[in-house]
Design an enzyme around this catalytic site. Structure first.
Site, mmCIF file in Angstrom:
data_model
loop_
_atom_site.group_PDB
_atom_site.id
_atom_site.type_symbol
_atom_site.label_atom_id
_atom_site.label_comp_id
_atom_site.label_asym_id
_atom_site.label_seq_id
_atom_site.Cartn_x
_atom_site.Cartn_y
_atom_site.Cartn_z
ATOM 1 N N TYR A 285 53.625 56.149 78.807
ATOM 2 C CA TYR A 285 54.299 56.691 77.628
ATOM 3 C C TYR A 285 53.378 57.617 76.846
ATOM 4 O O TYR A 285 53.748 58.747 76.505
ATOM 5 C CB TYR A 285 54.768 55.531 76.753
ATOM 6 N N ASP B 297 67.322 63.188 86.888
ATOM 7 C CA ASP B 297 67.701 63.924 88.085
ATOM 8 C C ASP B 297 67.800 65.421 87.759
ATOM 9 O O ASP B 297 68.652 65.818 86.961
ATOM 10 C CB ASP B 297 69.050 63.408 88.598
#
Length: 233
Positions: free
Chosen positions: A133, A46
């Protein structure tokens, strides 16, 4: 005299915790941001929470050493890799690193000194089931090189560490010691063992040192030799 501080994202467990411990042993004061543990708590996916945590970390003054360690794997074959997983990997593995760098950079420039270590992975060179990834960890290598070129004139070095198979809690859960898969992994490592978080922390320690000022833009693979014949010379 107050100890110099080192900011470590995702430093509550695994490689991050080993890095924090090594930094303490090296005489630094580790400042950890993670969603768990006793440090500054924040959800680093966030941007708002990340900004708040960085503001809290910087209340004590400039921080001139940064380890962008936090990350997520999200393993899946290509046809099953979701956009949500890709966005999560991007948020933690790349965006968070850039936000941390931008927050700490004014203080580094003011001090005319900085040491940044980005935690990439051997998977950046290619590994099955790692689309999200590998892409984001390769992105970190690109950022490492760009930042090294931009910031060298300010006394700031930027390097990356690329761990191979490391014996963390997550790795050991996925790869039990008696599993044939685990044996195959070890057989593929030239030194015939998996690494430890301390092996990675040792590499980070080198890059964070005052005396490493002539090394920048580099990637050190801590992989027991698995990248030999794969990574460029």
């Amino acid at each position: 005299m107050a100890k110099e501080r080192v900011l470590i994202t995702g430093g509550a467990s695994g490689i991050g915790a080993a890095t924090a411990e090594r930094c303490f042993e090296d005489g630094f004061d580790p400042v950890v941001i993670d969603r768990v543990g006793t440090g500054i708590r924040a959800d680093l996916t966030d941007p708002g929470e990340t900004a708040r945590a960085l503001e809290e970390a910087l209340k004590g003054g400039p921080i001139t050493r940064l380890v962008n360690n936090v990350g997520v794997v999200c393993p899946a074959p290509l046809e099953e890799q979701t956009l949500a997983e890709l966005e999560l990997a991007w948020a933690l593995n790349v965006r968070c690193s850039m936000l941390c760098m931008q927050a700490l950079l004014p203080g580094m420039k003011q001090q005319e000194f900085g040491r940044i270590v980005n935690m990439s992975s051997r998977a950046a060179l290619g590994k099955e089931l790692r689309s999200a990834y590998a892409a984001t960890k390769a992105g970190l290598l690109g950022l490492t090189r760009v930042w090294a070129l931009e910031l060298g004139k300010h006394g700031i070095t930027v390097n990356a560490v690329g761990p191979g198979p490391i014996s963390t809690e997550l790795f050991n859960r996925a790869n039990p010691p008696d599993s044939p898969r685990t044996k195959a992994i070890i057989d593929a490592v030239p030194v015939k063992r998996v690494g430890t978080p301390g092996d990675v922390a040792n590499a980070v320690s080198f890059f964070l040192d005052d005396q490493s000022g002539f090394v920048t833009g580099q990637t050190l693979y801590v992989c027991g030799g698995m990248t030999v014949g794969v990574a460029g010379v």
